[in-house]
Scaffold this motif. Structure first.
Motif, PDB file in Angstrom:
ATOM      1  N   ASP A   1      51.160 -19.157  71.817  1.00 45.11           N
ATOM      2  CA  ASP A   1      51.288 -19.344  70.193  1.00 45.11           C
ATOM      3  C   ASP A   1      52.467 -19.189  69.596  1.00 45.11           C
ATOM      4  OD1 ASP A   1      48.431 -19.172  69.818  1.00 45.11           O
ATOM      5  OD2 ASP A   1      48.247 -16.935  69.474  1.00 45.11           O
ATOM      6  N   ALA A   2      53.480 -18.598  70.316  1.00 44.37           N
ATOM      7  CA  ALA A   2      54.980 -18.621  69.903  1.00 44.37           C
ATOM      8  C   ALA A   2      55.364 -20.037  70.147  1.00 44.37           C
ATOM      9  CB  ALA A   2      55.498 -17.437  70.824  1.00 44.37           C
ATOM     10  N   GLY A   3      54.833 -20.542  71.270  1.00 46.08           N
ATOM     11  CA  GLY A   3      55.255 -21.843  71.668  1.00 46.08           C
ATOM     12  C   GLY A   3      54.867 -23.088  70.619  1.00 46.08           C
ATOM     13  N   ASP A   4      53.608 -22.919  69.903  1.00 45.86           N
ATOM     14  CA  ASP A   4      53.567 -23.686  68.694  1.00 45.86           C
ATOM     15  C   ASP A   4      54.465 -23.619  67.633  1.00 45.86           C
ATOM     16  OD1 ASP A   4      51.169 -24.887  70.038  1.00 45.86           O
ATOM     17  OD2 ASP A   4      49.764 -23.248  69.378  1.00 45.86           O
ATOM     18  N   THR A   5      54.841 -22.242  67.240  1.00 49.46           N
ATOM     19  CA  THR A   5      55.781 -22.179  66.443  1.00 49.46           C
ATOM     20  C   THR A   5      57.101 -22.746  66.587  1.00 49.46           C
ATOM     21  OG1 THR A   5      54.659 -19.840  65.391  1.00 49.46           O
ATOM     22  CG2 THR A   5      56.924 -20.328  64.874  1.00 49.46           C
ATOM     23  N   PHE A   6      57.487 -22.409  67.793  1.00 51.65           N
ATOM     24  CA  PHE A   6      58.722 -23.000  68.209  1.00 51.65           C
ATOM     25  C   PHE A   6      58.778 -24.386  68.114  1.00 51.65           C
ATOM     26  CE2 PHE A   6      61.685 -24.710  71.403  1.00 51.65           C
ATOM     27  CZ  PHE A   6      63.015 -24.202  71.037  1.00 51.65           C
ATOM     28  N   VAL A   7      57.797 -25.072  68.645  1.00 47.67           N
ATOM     29  CA  VAL A   7      57.646 -26.583  68.740  1.00 47.67           C
ATOM     30  C   VAL A   7      57.829 -27.133  67.265  1.00 47.67           C
ATOM     31  CG1 VAL A   7      56.327 -28.706  69.145  1.00 47.67           C
ATOM     32  CG2 VAL A   7      56.600 -26.833  70.813  1.00 47.67           C
ATOM     33  N   ALA A   8      57.021 -26.646  66.372  1.00 43.51           N
ATOM     34  CA  ALA A   8      57.108 -26.980  64.960  1.00 43.51           C
ATOM     35  C   ALA A   8      58.664 -26.841  64.198  1.00 43.51           C
ATOM     36  CB  ALA A   8      55.960 -26.138  64.284  1.00 43.51           C
ATOM     37  N   ASN A   9      59.388 -25.998  64.846  1.00 41.47           N
ATOM     38  CA  ASN A   9      60.553 -25.694  63.999  1.00 41.47           C
ATOM     39  C   ASN A   9      61.899 -26.132  65.171  1.00 41.47           C
ATOM     40  OD1 ASN A   9      59.652 -24.270  61.480  1.00 41.47           O
ATOM     41  ND2 ASN A   9      58.454 -23.378  63.200  1.00 41.47           N
ATOM     42  N   SER A  10      61.570 -26.682  66.046  1.00 40.80           N
ATOM     43  CA  SER A  10      62.673 -26.938  66.848  1.00 40.80           C
ATOM     44  C   SER A  10      63.308 -28.216  66.987  1.00 40.80           C
ATOM     45  CB  SER A  10      62.146 -26.656  68.454  1.00 40.80           C
ATOM     46  OG  SER A  10      61.147 -27.550  68.850  1.00 40.80           O
ATOM     47  N   ASP A  11      62.863 -29.241  66.373  1.00 38.96           N
ATOM     48  CA  ASP A  11      63.571 -30.555  66.321  1.00 38.96           C
ATOM     49  C   ASP A  11      63.615 -31.228  67.854  1.00 38.96           C
ATOM     50  OD1 ASP A  11      64.771 -32.640  65.285  1.00 38.96           O
ATOM     51  OD2 ASP A  11      66.777 -31.968  65.441  1.00 38.96           O
ATOM     52  N   GLY A  12      62.432 -31.173  68.387  1.00 38.35           N
ATOM     53  CA  GLY A  12      62.273 -31.948  69.854  1.00 38.35           C
ATOM     54  C   GLY A  12      62.538 -31.134  70.993  1.00 38.35           C
ATOM     55  N   VAL A  13      62.803 -29.914  70.830  1.00 40.57           N
ATOM     56  CA  VAL A  13      62.975 -29.263  72.002  1.00 40.57           C
ATOM     57  C   VAL A  13      61.798 -28.603  72.437  1.00 40.57           C
ATOM     58  CG1 VAL A  13      64.179 -27.146  72.898  1.00 40.57           C
ATOM     59  CG2 VAL A  13      65.360 -28.611  71.506  1.00 40.57           C
ATOM     60  N   ALA A  14      61.432 -28.844  73.825  1.00 44.23           N
ATOM     61  CA  ALA A  14      60.172 -28.143  74.468  1.00 44.23           C
ATOM     62  C   ALA A  14      60.291 -26.418  74.574  1.00 44.23           C
ATOM     63  CB  ALA A  14      59.939 -28.809  75.659  1.00 44.23           C
ATOM     64  N   TRP A  15      58.995 -25.869  74.578  1.00 49.80           N
ATOM     65  CA  TRP A  15      58.909 -24.589  74.663  1.00 49.80           C
ATOM     66  C   TRP A  15      59.170 -24.270  76.420  1.00 49.80           C
ATOM     67  CZ3 TRP A  15      59.423 -20.113  72.398  1.00 49.80           C
ATOM     68  CH2 TRP A  15      58.542 -19.109  72.853  1.00 49.80           C
ATOM     69  N   PHE A  16      58.775 -24.977  77.373  1.00 47.88           N
ATOM     70  CA  PHE A  16      59.048 -24.524  78.591  1.00 47.88           C
ATOM     71  C   PHE A  16      59.258 -25.611  79.435  1.00 47.88           C
ATOM     72  CE2 PHE A  16      54.248 -24.719  78.035  1.00 47.88           C
ATOM     73  CZ  PHE A  16      54.008 -25.761  78.897  1.00 47.88           C
ATOM     74  N   ASP A  17      59.634 -25.712  80.537  1.00 40.69           N
ATOM     75  CA  ASP A  17      60.326 -26.816  81.407  1.00 40.69           C
ATOM     76  C   ASP A  17      59.043 -27.729  81.992  1.00 40.69           C
ATOM     77  OD1 ASP A  17      59.617 -24.456  83.055  1.00 40.69           O
ATOM     78  OD2 ASP A  17      61.033 -25.270  84.468  1.00 40.69           O
ATOM     79  N   SER A  18      58.168 -27.012  82.702  1.00 44.52           N
ATOM     80  CA  SER A  18      57.469 -27.681  83.291  1.00 44.52           C
ATOM     81  C   SER A  18      55.687 -27.086  83.367  1.00 44.52           C
ATOM     82  CB  SER A  18      57.686 -27.764  84.878  1.00 44.52           C
ATOM     83  OG  SER A  18      56.816 -27.928  85.792  1.00 44.52           O
ATOM     84  N   ALA A  19      54.715 -27.596  83.311  1.00 44.27           N
ATOM     85  CA  ALA A  19      53.534 -27.257  83.375  1.00 44.27           C
ATOM     86  C   ALA A  19      53.230 -26.509  84.500  1.00 44.27           C
ATOM     87  CB  ALA A  19      52.504 -28.064  83.131  1.00 44.27           C
ATOM     88  N   ALA A  20      53.594 -27.064  85.690  1.00 46.00           N
ATOM     89  CA  ALA A  20      53.349 -26.518  87.154  1.00 46.00           C
ATOM     90  C   ALA A  20      53.964 -24.998  87.104  1.00 46.00           C
ATOM     91  CB  ALA A  20      53.704 -27.399  88.326  1.00 46.00           C
ATOM     92  N   GLN A  21      55.226 -25.147  86.498  1.00 46.05           N
ATOM     93  CA  GLN A  21      55.870 -23.693  86.880  1.00 46.05           C
ATOM     94  C   GLN A  21      55.161 -22.543  85.994  1.00 46.05           C
ATOM     95  OE1 GLN A  21      59.697 -23.106  88.139  1.00 46.05           O
ATOM     96  NE2 GLN A  21      58.387 -24.396  89.393  1.00 46.05           N
TER      97      GLN A  21
END
Length: 417
Positions: A173-193
């Motif tokens: 949920d925090a990732g959704d908030t971040f992505v909506a306000n981050s100008d293209g920066v991802a929430w995490f590096d890799s789905a596998a990690q």
């Protein structure tokens, strides 16, 4: 240096002669990556004038273990002491008869109580034989970029982010908030990690204790798959392959804001992110779903060794609490020994790069709260590396979640067979 000698230095192991030119017993040891043992080898030789230590070190763990198990199957070529990483330990346990039982050849004073219980028990085979002395561990925490959190309107201090990392639901949920306000920066590096951290928290992993593959029968694995791939489709993943050149560059380029952080990951972040981001990265003990272990190794003595007792004594010394503290100071290898985890030297350790975080105290508490280790069946590490990671990468590159799942299942079955 001869060609043969040069080749010996880059292989997993070349074995040791019974004695060198000075009449000393040679004990060879093979490791990978950075164990922090270089000065310890010289110290052991000073303490044991009749012993010469012959180290062989390989950079990457994947090629190292591939060569190790090839030599194990061939019945020759292994060193007296070999390091085995946690993810590859199940394969070693499946071939445990090819390793000495350290309860028999090791020093009598080395008891199970030296280690955290889950660390010790992970190296015990189904017949109760101990095939490895535990070295380091990888208790999990969460690392994140304070400055990027602030720009996205999220709390940024370690004592403020607990709610964000309380559960996996709150994390995404925090990732959704971040992505909506981050100008293209991802929430995490890799789905596998992310998936690997979630997978390690399950009571039953890829195999049950009868070594039956559980991927299709364990609904929790599919639930984690759906959760992670949904987050990918919502733009939370940077889609980087862990430890690739692009992933390394991603730290410096601020490609993502959070990173699952076993204790050994702090050094990786500092190295890859560089001095300019010192103080921008932070670490917190808050971790979705609670602490687990990710990483760490064992020292084993193959039955090929001609010096089993001497090799076991050396491995026992390297994994004693005093030496584990020295390895931590040299390379950040976090101890697995109870006494070491209570050492003032460890508990007072801080990390300036991460804003002066009390990393010794933080990771010691995480390590102590880890419960029973998840059972890992033969091929578990290969499934993680060669089935799960490519399948999730396919989803990150545009495949549907169902297509990726079918690829994952098919590859896992092939490995398990």
């Amino acid at each position: 240096m001869t060609t043969a000698a040069a080749a010996c230095l880059v292989t997993v192991a070349c074995g040791g002669d019974a004695a060198d030119a000075n009449g000393k017993t040679q004990i060879s040891i093979s490791t990978f990556g950075e164990f922090g043992y270089e000065e310890l080898y010289a110290e052991y030789e000073r303490l044991h004038s009749d012993i010469d230590i012959v180290p062989h070190t390989t950079g990457q763990g994947g090629p190292y273990h591939q060569a190790l198990f090839t030599k194990l199957g061939a019945g020759s070529g292994l060193d007296d002491v070999v390091a085995i990483e946690e993810a590859h330990l199940p394969e070693a346990l499946d071939k445990s008869s090819r390793f000495h039982d350290l309860r028999e050849v090791g020093p009598a004073e080395v008891s199970p109580g030296r280690w955290l219980d889950w660390k010790y028990q992970s190296a015990v085979d189904k017949e109760g034989r101990l095939i490895g002395y535990g070295t380091d561990t990888g208790p999990l925490a969460m690392c994140y970029r304070k400055d990027l959190f602030e720009k996205a309107g999220l709390p940024s201090e370690p004592d403020e982010v607990g709610e964000l990392f309380a559960t996996w639901d709150s994390y995404f949920d925090a990732g959704d908030t971040f992505v909506a306000n981050s100008d293209g920066v991802a929430w995490f590096d890799s789905a596998a990690q992310i998936f690997n951290a979630m997978q390690n928290q399950l009571d039953v992993g890829y195999f049950d204790r009868q070594d039956r593959l559980t991927i299709e029968s364990n609904a929790e694995i599919r639930r984690n798959w759906d959760t992670v791939t949904d987050a990918v489709n919502r733009g939370q993943s940077a889609g980087l392959v862990a430890f690739s050149n692009e992933w390394n560059s991603g730290f410096k380029q601020s490609a993502f804001a959070t990173k699952t952080c076993p204790s050994w990951m702090l050094g990786v972040i500092e190295e890859q992110a560089g001095d300019e981001l010192a103080g921008e990265w932070a670490v917190t003990s808050a971790f979705p779903g609670g602490p687990r272990n990710w990483g760490g190794s064992y020292l084993a003595v193959p039955t090929q060794s001609e010096h089993a007792e001497e090799a076991a004594a050396f491995a026992a010394w390297l994994t004693a609490p005093e030496q584990q503290i020295k390895a931590f100071k040299a390379a950040g290898a976090f101890p697995s020994q109870v006494e070491a985890l209570e050492s003032p030297e460890l508990l007072s350790a801080t990390n300036d790069y991460f804003g002066g975080a009390k990393i010794g105290e933080l990771f010691a508490e995480q390590a102590k709260t880890i419960g029973e280790a998840q059972y890992k069946g033969p091929g578990d590490g290969k499934i993680q590396e060669n089935a799960l990671a490519p399948a999730l990468q396919a989803v990150e590159q545009g495949a549907s979640a169902d297509e990726g799942w079918q690829q994952f299942v098919a590859s896992a079955k092939q490995i398990a067979s």
